[in-house]
Design a protein around this motif. Structure first.
Motif, short mmCIF file in Angstrom:
data_model
loop_
_atom_site.label_atom_id
_atom_site.label_comp_id
_atom_site.label_asym_id
_atom_site.label_seq_id
_atom_site.Cartn_x
_atom_site.Cartn_y
_atom_site.Cartn_z
N UNK A 115 0.94 -1.25 -0.02
CA UNK A 115 0.08 -0.01 0.07
C UNK A 115 0.86 1.27 0.05
N UNK A 116 0.36 2.33 -0.41
CA UNK A 116 1.14 3.61 -0.24
C UNK A 116 0.27 4.71 0.40
N UNK A 117 0.62 5.50 0.97
CA UNK A 117 0.46 6.76 1.40
C UNK A 117 0.56 7.94 0.54
N UNK A 118 -0.64 8.82 0.28
CA UNK A 118 -0.20 10.10 -0.28
C UNK A 118 -1.13 11.29 0.31
N UNK A 119 -0.64 12.27 -0.05
CA UNK A 119 -1.09 13.75 0.66
C UNK A 119 -1.44 14.85 -0.44
N UNK A 120 -2.30 15.45 -0.24
CA UNK A 120 -2.60 16.69 -1.38
C UNK A 120 -3.07 17.70 -0.68
N UNK A 133 2.12 18.28 -2.22
CA UNK A 133 1.64 17.04 -2.71
C UNK A 133 2.64 16.08 -2.65
N UNK A 134 2.12 14.80 -2.69
CA UNK A 134 3.11 13.77 -2.66
C UNK A 134 4.33 13.68 -3.68
N UNK A 145 6.43 8.66 -4.84
CA UNK A 145 5.51 8.40 -3.86
C UNK A 145 5.89 8.74 -2.72
N UNK A 146 7.05 8.18 -2.41
CA UNK A 146 7.84 8.72 -1.22
C UNK A 146 9.33 8.59 -1.25
N UNK A 157 5.36 22.07 5.04
CA UNK A 157 6.51 22.92 4.70
C UNK A 157 7.41 22.68 3.31
N UNK A 158 7.03 21.37 2.73
CA UNK A 158 7.59 21.18 1.44
C UNK A 158 6.81 21.82 0.18
#
Length: 273
Positions: free
Chosen positions: A144-149, A184-185, A189-190, A212-213
């Protein structure tokens, strides 16, 4: 003591009737409904993920006086899956595939003024502050993969209200963030920075590190807007009910293409005070 209680009751009743006679400039509404999302994010997958979900709620505050103000918060949750779940074996154990899971929170605040009013039609323009926070969990069977937006934006909004009669009105609204702090990711992905941001194992610290990124972008790198159409029916001086259709659009090519269409249909109950 009895006389003091009587005086307090009289004062309370007087205050109540005084409040009833005042203009009701504030409105708070609870919205619940259904949502449908169609999303393609090339960071995670070339496929288009779709889902229809009944978990779609919101709370709205509105004030109409010399100036016009609104504050909204909305929550929605989607579980798209390309094929029906199926079982597979891993290290001698039976497992079942699970859908992806998207959690989306929107927060909006607007402050503006009515610039034109006719017999039945009025126009309001406002400055806009908006937040779009998305937590994305992609499930790929064994992995699985975690992402953010996340988008924090400043822009403008235009709103038009048309009074059909004394009890019914239609409202159209268009909101466009122009300057956005966009997080955003990463492309892979990471990456090292992503792992470093999650090292604290604290949700708040991790979220702030992701923010912050981010980078400041305008319409040339991120296009996002909200478009809504509402109908409202007045039951009495305090209460009204209605329905709202909301369309939310996102497009960017940074660092990979994302395009998202989100449709929501709400039923609202409103209280004026």
């Amino acid at each position: 003591m009895k006389y003091k209680l009587a005086i307090i009751l009289i004062q309370l009743v007087s205050a109540l009737f005084h409040a009833q006679g005042q203009d009701l400039k504030n409105n708070i509404s609870f919205n619940t409904g259904v949502g449908y999302i169609m999303r393609q994010d090339l960071i995670f997958s070339p496929f288009i993920h779709k889902d229809f979900a009944p978990i779609n709620v919101g709370l709205r505050y509105e004030r109409k006086s010399k100036y016009y103000q609104t504050a909204d918060i909305r929550y929605s949750s989607f579980n798209p899956i390309l094929k029906d779940s199926y079982e597979y074996r891993d290290n001698g154990k039976n497992n079942t595939t699970t859908p992806h899971h998207f959690t989306i929170i929107d927060i909006d605040y607007s402050f503006g003024k009515e610039i034109r009013k006719r017999e039945k039609l009025s126009t309001i323009i406002s400055g806009l502050f908006s937040m779009d926070i998305q937590s994305l969990n992609y499930s790929y069977g064994r992995s699985s993969s975690f992402g953010y937006h996340s988008v924090i934006g400043l822009g403008g909004m235009i709103r038009q209200e048309y009074n059909i009669n004394d009890r019914s009105k239609i409202t159209g609204q268009f909101a466009l963030p122009l300057f956005n702090w966009f997080s955003r990711s990463p492309y892979l992905v990471n990456d090292d920075e992503f792992i470093e941001n999650t090292f604290s194992h604290s949700g708040i610290k991790t979220f702030l590190a992701f923010l912050g990124d981010g980078q400041l972008v305008t319409l040339n790198k991120l296009q996002t807007f909200d478009l809504s159409l509402s109908y409202c029916f007045t039951l009495n001086k305090r209460w009204n009910v209605g329905t709202t259709y909301l369309f939310e659009f996102i497009h960017t090519n940074e660092p990979q293409t994302l395009i998202s269409f989100k449709n929501s249909l709400f039923i609202s109950t409103n209280y004026k005070f």
